[in-house]
Design a protein around this motif. Structure first.
Motif, PDB file in Angstrom:
ATOM      1  N   ALA A  14      -5.689  -0.468  -4.891  1.00  0.00           N
ATOM      2  CA  ALA A  14      -5.432  -1.880  -5.184  1.00  0.00           C
ATOM      3  C   ALA A  14      -5.918  -2.240  -6.577  1.00  0.00           C
ATOM      4  O   ALA A  14      -5.217  -2.915  -7.339  1.00  0.00           O
ATOM      5  N   GLU A  38      -2.843  -5.202  -0.038  1.00  0.00           N
ATOM      6  CA  GLU A  38      -3.253  -3.811  -0.263  1.00  0.00           C
ATOM      7  C   GLU A  38      -4.405  -3.496   0.675  1.00  0.00           C
ATOM      8  O   GLU A  38      -5.174  -4.384   1.047  1.00  0.00           O
ATOM      9  N   LYS A  97       0.837  -1.213   0.000  1.00  0.00           N
ATOM     10  CA  LYS A  97       0.000   0.000   0.000  1.00  0.00           C
ATOM     11  C   LYS A  97       0.869   1.259   0.000  1.00  0.00           C
ATOM     12  O   LYS A  97       1.894   1.288   0.703  1.00  0.00           O
TER      13      LYS A  97
END
Ligand code: PLP
Length: 243
Positions: free
Chosen positions: A75, A69, A49
Protein backbone atom coordinates in the motif's frame (compact mmCIF):
# COMPACT_ATOMS: atom_id res chain seq x y z
CA UNK A 1 9.26 -14.31 -10.82
CA UNK A 2 6.74 -13.96 -13.57
CA UNK A 3 3.89 -11.53 -13.19
CA UNK A 4 0.69 -13.22 -12.27
CA UNK A 5 -1.61 -10.26 -12.44
CA UNK A 6 -2.62 -8.48 -15.62
CA UNK A 7 -0.35 -5.47 -15.90
CA UNK A 8 -1.69 -4.00 -19.11
CA UNK A 9 -2.03 -0.26 -18.89
CA UNK A 10 -3.49 0.32 -22.30
CA UNK A 11 -6.97 0.74 -23.69
CA UNK A 12 -7.80 -2.96 -23.29
CA UNK A 13 -7.34 -2.83 -19.52
CA UNK A 14 -9.24 0.45 -19.28
CA UNK A 15 -12.14 -1.09 -21.19
CA UNK A 16 -12.07 -4.20 -19.03
CA UNK A 17 -12.16 -2.17 -15.83
CA UNK A 18 -14.91 0.08 -17.20
CA UNK A 19 -17.05 -2.96 -17.99
CA UNK A 20 -16.53 -4.64 -14.63
CA UNK A 21 -17.11 -1.39 -12.74
CA UNK A 22 -20.37 -0.93 -14.64
CA UNK A 23 -21.47 -4.44 -13.67
CA UNK A 24 -20.70 -3.79 -10.00
CA UNK A 25 -22.44 -0.42 -10.14
CA UNK A 26 -25.50 -2.14 -11.60
CA UNK A 27 -25.50 -4.63 -8.72
CA UNK A 28 -25.20 -1.85 -6.13
CA UNK A 29 -28.06 0.12 -7.68
CA UNK A 30 -30.26 -2.99 -7.77
CA UNK A 31 -29.40 -3.84 -4.16
CA UNK A 32 -30.19 -0.29 -3.03
CA UNK A 33 -33.52 -0.45 -4.85
CA UNK A 34 -34.35 -3.79 -3.24
CA UNK A 35 -33.48 -2.38 0.19
CA UNK A 36 -35.29 0.91 -0.33
CA UNK A 37 -32.05 2.81 0.05
CA UNK A 38 -30.58 5.74 -1.85
CA UNK A 39 -27.51 4.87 -3.95
CA UNK A 40 -25.83 7.92 -2.44
CA UNK A 41 -25.74 6.25 0.98
CA UNK A 42 -23.28 3.60 -0.22
CA UNK A 43 -19.63 4.12 -1.18
CA UNK A 44 -17.77 1.66 -3.33
CA UNK A 45 -14.21 1.04 -2.12
CA UNK A 46 -12.33 -0.77 -4.88
CA UNK A 47 -9.90 -3.23 -3.31
CA UNK A 48 -6.72 -3.04 -5.38
CA UNK A 49 -4.44 -5.36 -3.37
CA UNK A 50 -2.06 -7.39 -5.59
CA UNK A 51 -2.88 -5.13 -8.58
CA UNK A 52 -0.42 -2.51 -9.82
CA UNK A 53 -0.55 1.24 -9.26
CA UNK A 54 -1.24 1.58 -13.00
CA UNK A 55 -4.64 -0.05 -12.42
CA UNK A 56 -5.40 2.48 -9.71
CA UNK A 57 -4.57 5.29 -12.13
CA UNK A 58 -7.00 3.79 -14.67
CA UNK A 59 -9.68 3.43 -11.98
CA UNK A 60 -9.31 7.11 -11.14
CA UNK A 61 -9.94 7.92 -14.82
CA UNK A 62 -13.14 5.90 -14.49
CA UNK A 63 -14.29 7.91 -11.49
CA UNK A 64 -13.14 5.73 -8.60
CA UNK A 65 -12.11 7.82 -5.58
CA UNK A 66 -11.82 5.15 -2.85
CA UNK A 67 -9.28 2.33 -2.92
CA UNK A 68 -8.59 -0.40 -0.37
CA UNK A 69 -5.30 -2.12 0.36
CA UNK A 70 -4.47 -4.84 2.85
CA UNK A 71 -0.69 -4.99 3.14
CA UNK A 72 1.38 -2.11 4.45
CA UNK A 73 4.43 -2.44 2.25
CA UNK A 74 2.41 -2.78 -0.94
CA UNK A 75 0.00 0.00 0.00
CA UNK A 76 2.77 2.43 0.94
CA UNK A 77 4.56 1.78 -2.36
CA UNK A 78 1.44 2.47 -4.44
CA UNK A 79 0.60 5.53 -2.36
CA UNK A 80 4.09 6.90 -3.02
CA UNK A 81 3.93 5.94 -6.72
CA UNK A 82 0.73 7.89 -7.25
CA UNK A 83 1.43 10.83 -4.94
CA UNK A 84 2.59 13.10 -7.74
CA UNK A 85 -0.30 12.26 -10.07
CA UNK A 86 -3.73 11.01 -8.98
CA UNK A 87 -2.96 10.23 -5.34
CA UNK A 88 -4.44 13.45 -4.03
CA UNK A 89 -7.84 12.56 -5.50
CA UNK A 90 -8.00 9.29 -3.61
CA UNK A 91 -9.17 8.19 -0.21
CA UNK A 92 -6.94 5.32 0.94
CA UNK A 93 -8.61 2.58 2.98
CA UNK A 94 -6.47 0.10 4.90
CA UNK A 95 -8.56 -3.08 5.24
CA UNK A 96 -6.08 -5.85 6.10
CA UNK A 97 -4.98 -7.41 9.35
CA UNK A 98 -2.73 -4.96 11.04
CA UNK A 99 0.40 -5.92 12.94
CA UNK A 100 1.21 -3.59 15.83
CA UNK A 101 4.65 -2.84 14.43
CA UNK A 102 3.10 -1.67 11.11
CA UNK A 103 0.36 0.46 12.64
CA UNK A 104 2.48 3.56 13.01
CA UNK A 105 3.56 3.38 9.37
CA UNK A 106 0.03 2.83 8.04
CA UNK A 107 -1.09 5.96 9.89
CA UNK A 108 1.20 8.02 7.66
CA UNK A 109 -0.76 7.40 4.44
CA UNK A 110 -4.09 5.72 5.16
CA UNK A 111 -7.20 7.86 5.51
CA UNK A 112 -9.43 5.22 7.09
CA UNK A 113 -8.22 2.05 8.81
CA UNK A 114 -11.04 -0.53 8.71
CA UNK A 115 -9.29 -3.23 10.69
CA UNK A 116 -8.76 -1.93 14.21
CA UNK A 117 -9.50 -5.07 16.21
CA UNK A 118 -7.60 -4.74 19.47
CA UNK A 119 -6.64 -2.11 22.01
CA UNK A 120 -2.95 -2.73 21.31
CA UNK A 121 -3.28 -1.02 17.91
CA UNK A 122 -4.67 2.21 19.30
CA UNK A 123 -1.51 3.77 20.75
CA UNK A 124 0.71 3.04 17.72
CA UNK A 125 -1.95 4.35 15.32
CA UNK A 126 -2.33 7.49 17.43
CA UNK A 127 1.44 8.04 17.59
CA UNK A 128 1.74 7.47 13.85
CA UNK A 129 -0.98 10.00 13.09
CA UNK A 130 0.65 12.51 15.43
CA UNK A 131 4.04 12.00 13.80
CA UNK A 132 2.50 12.54 10.37
CA UNK A 133 0.58 15.59 11.58
CA UNK A 134 -2.78 14.23 10.48
CA UNK A 135 -5.99 12.82 11.85
CA UNK A 136 -6.77 9.19 11.12
CA UNK A 137 -10.21 7.63 10.81
CA UNK A 138 -10.69 4.23 12.44
CA UNK A 139 -13.30 1.50 12.15
CA UNK A 140 -13.64 -1.28 14.69
CA UNK A 141 -13.51 -4.65 12.97
CA UNK A 142 -16.01 -6.91 14.66
CA UNK A 143 -16.10 -10.70 14.49
CA UNK A 144 -19.70 -11.65 13.79
CA UNK A 145 -19.24 -15.30 14.79
CA UNK A 146 -16.92 -14.75 17.74
CA UNK A 147 -14.04 -16.55 16.01
CA UNK A 148 -11.02 -14.29 16.48
CA UNK A 149 -8.99 -16.39 14.05
CA UNK A 150 -10.25 -14.38 11.10
CA UNK A 151 -9.74 -10.99 12.69
CA UNK A 152 -12.21 -8.85 14.50
CA UNK A 153 -12.99 -8.17 18.11
CA UNK A 154 -15.80 -9.93 19.96
CA UNK A 155 -19.13 -8.13 20.05
CA UNK A 156 -18.87 -7.69 23.82
CA UNK A 157 -15.59 -5.81 23.47
CA UNK A 158 -16.70 -3.18 20.96
CA UNK A 159 -17.58 -0.59 23.61
CA UNK A 160 -14.24 -0.70 25.41
CA UNK A 161 -12.25 -0.52 22.16
CA UNK A 162 -14.43 2.41 21.07
CA UNK A 163 -13.62 4.23 24.32
CA UNK A 164 -9.90 3.64 23.80
CA UNK A 165 -10.03 5.10 20.28
CA UNK A 166 -12.19 8.04 21.34
CA UNK A 167 -9.77 8.88 24.17
CA UNK A 168 -6.86 9.51 21.77
CA UNK A 169 -5.72 12.87 20.45
CA UNK A 170 -5.45 12.01 16.78
CA UNK A 171 -7.87 9.17 15.96
CA UNK A 172 -11.49 9.57 14.90
CA UNK A 173 -13.82 6.66 15.57
CA UNK A 174 -15.91 6.43 12.40
CA UNK A 175 -17.80 3.14 12.74
CA UNK A 176 -17.69 -0.62 12.31
CA UNK A 177 -16.29 -3.09 9.80
CA UNK A 178 -17.15 -6.76 9.33
CA UNK A 179 -16.28 -9.67 7.07
CA UNK A 180 -18.93 -12.35 6.59
CA UNK A 181 -17.81 -15.41 8.57
CA UNK A 182 -16.99 -18.48 6.47
CA UNK A 183 -19.86 -20.91 6.28
CA UNK A 184 -22.47 -18.52 7.66
CA UNK A 185 -25.27 -17.01 5.62
CA UNK A 186 -24.13 -13.41 5.00
CA UNK A 187 -27.70 -12.13 5.32
CA UNK A 188 -27.91 -13.56 8.84
CA UNK A 189 -24.37 -12.49 9.79
CA UNK A 190 -24.66 -8.92 8.45
CA UNK A 191 -28.12 -8.76 10.02
CA UNK A 192 -26.36 -8.18 13.36
CA UNK A 193 -24.77 -4.96 12.12
CA UNK A 194 -27.66 -2.45 12.33
CA UNK A 195 -28.16 -3.02 16.06
CA UNK A 196 -24.40 -3.02 16.76
CA UNK A 197 -24.00 0.22 14.83
CA UNK A 198 -26.97 1.86 16.57
CA UNK A 199 -25.61 0.91 19.98
CA UNK A 200 -22.16 2.27 19.11
CA UNK A 201 -23.68 5.53 17.88
CA UNK A 202 -25.42 6.16 21.21
CA UNK A 203 -22.03 6.75 22.83
CA UNK A 204 -20.21 7.86 19.64
CA UNK A 205 -22.59 9.77 17.35
CA UNK A 206 -19.94 10.21 14.67
CA UNK A 207 -19.39 6.47 14.25
CA UNK A 208 -21.84 6.14 11.38
CA UNK A 209 -19.84 4.02 8.93
CA UNK A 210 -20.70 0.35 8.39
CA UNK A 211 -18.08 -1.30 6.17
CA UNK A 212 -19.34 -4.69 5.00
CA UNK A 213 -19.76 -6.61 1.79
CA UNK A 214 -17.28 -7.92 -0.76
CA UNK A 215 -17.61 -9.23 -4.33
CA UNK A 216 -19.76 -12.22 -3.36
CA UNK A 217 -21.97 -10.70 -0.68
CA UNK A 218 -22.39 -7.00 -1.43
CA UNK A 219 -26.18 -7.37 -1.83
CA UNK A 220 -26.52 -8.79 1.69
CA UNK A 221 -24.39 -5.93 3.03
CA UNK A 222 -26.48 -3.25 1.30
CA UNK A 223 -29.57 -4.91 2.75
CA UNK A 224 -28.03 -4.67 6.23
CA UNK A 225 -27.29 -0.95 5.93
CA UNK A 226 -23.65 -1.00 4.82
CA UNK A 227 -22.29 2.44 3.97
CA UNK A 228 -19.00 1.17 2.49
CA UNK A 229 -18.56 -1.91 0.25
CA UNK A 230 -15.07 -3.38 -0.24
CA UNK A 231 -15.02 -4.94 -3.69
CA UNK A 232 -11.92 -6.37 -5.33
CA UNK A 233 -12.36 -9.43 -7.53
CA UNK A 234 -15.57 -8.27 -9.20
CA UNK A 235 -13.80 -5.14 -10.46
CA UNK A 236 -10.17 -6.15 -11.04
CA UNK A 237 -10.38 -9.90 -11.64
CA UNK A 238 -9.37 -12.98 -9.71
CA UNK A 239 -6.22 -12.43 -7.64
CA UNK A 240 -3.37 -14.90 -7.42
CA UNK A 241 -3.33 -16.48 -3.93
CA UNK A 242 -1.87 -14.03 -1.42
CA UNK A 243 1.64 -15.05 -0.47
C1 PLP B 1 -9.54 -8.74 -0.22
C2 PLP B 1 -10.57 -8.15 0.67
C3 PLP B 1 -11.78 -7.67 0.16
C4 PLP B 1 -12.18 -7.80 -1.30
O1 PLP B 1 -12.59 -9.11 -1.55
P1 PLP B 1 -13.18 -9.56 -2.97
O2 PLP B 1 -13.81 -10.87 -2.68
O3 PLP B 1 -12.03 -9.65 -3.88
O4 PLP B 1 -14.15 -8.53 -3.38
C5 PLP B 1 -12.66 -7.08 1.05
N1 PLP B 1 -12.39 -6.98 2.37
C6 PLP B 1 -11.24 -7.44 2.90
C7 PLP B 1 -11.00 -7.29 4.36
C8 PLP B 1 -10.30 -8.05 2.07
O5 PLP B 1 -9.16 -8.50 2.60
Amino acid sequence: MTEQVPSATGPARLEQLAASLARVEHRIVAACQAAGRDRGEVRLVVVTKTYPASDIALLVRLGVRDVGESRDQEAAAKHADLAATVGGQLTWHFIGRLQSNKARHVAAYADLVHSVDRVGLVAPLDRGAAAAGRRLGCLIQVSLDGDPGRGGIGIGEIASLAEAIAATQNLDLRGLMAVAPLGLDPVAAFGLLPALSATLQVAHPGAVIVSAGMSDDLEAAVGAGATHLRVGTAVLGVRPPLG
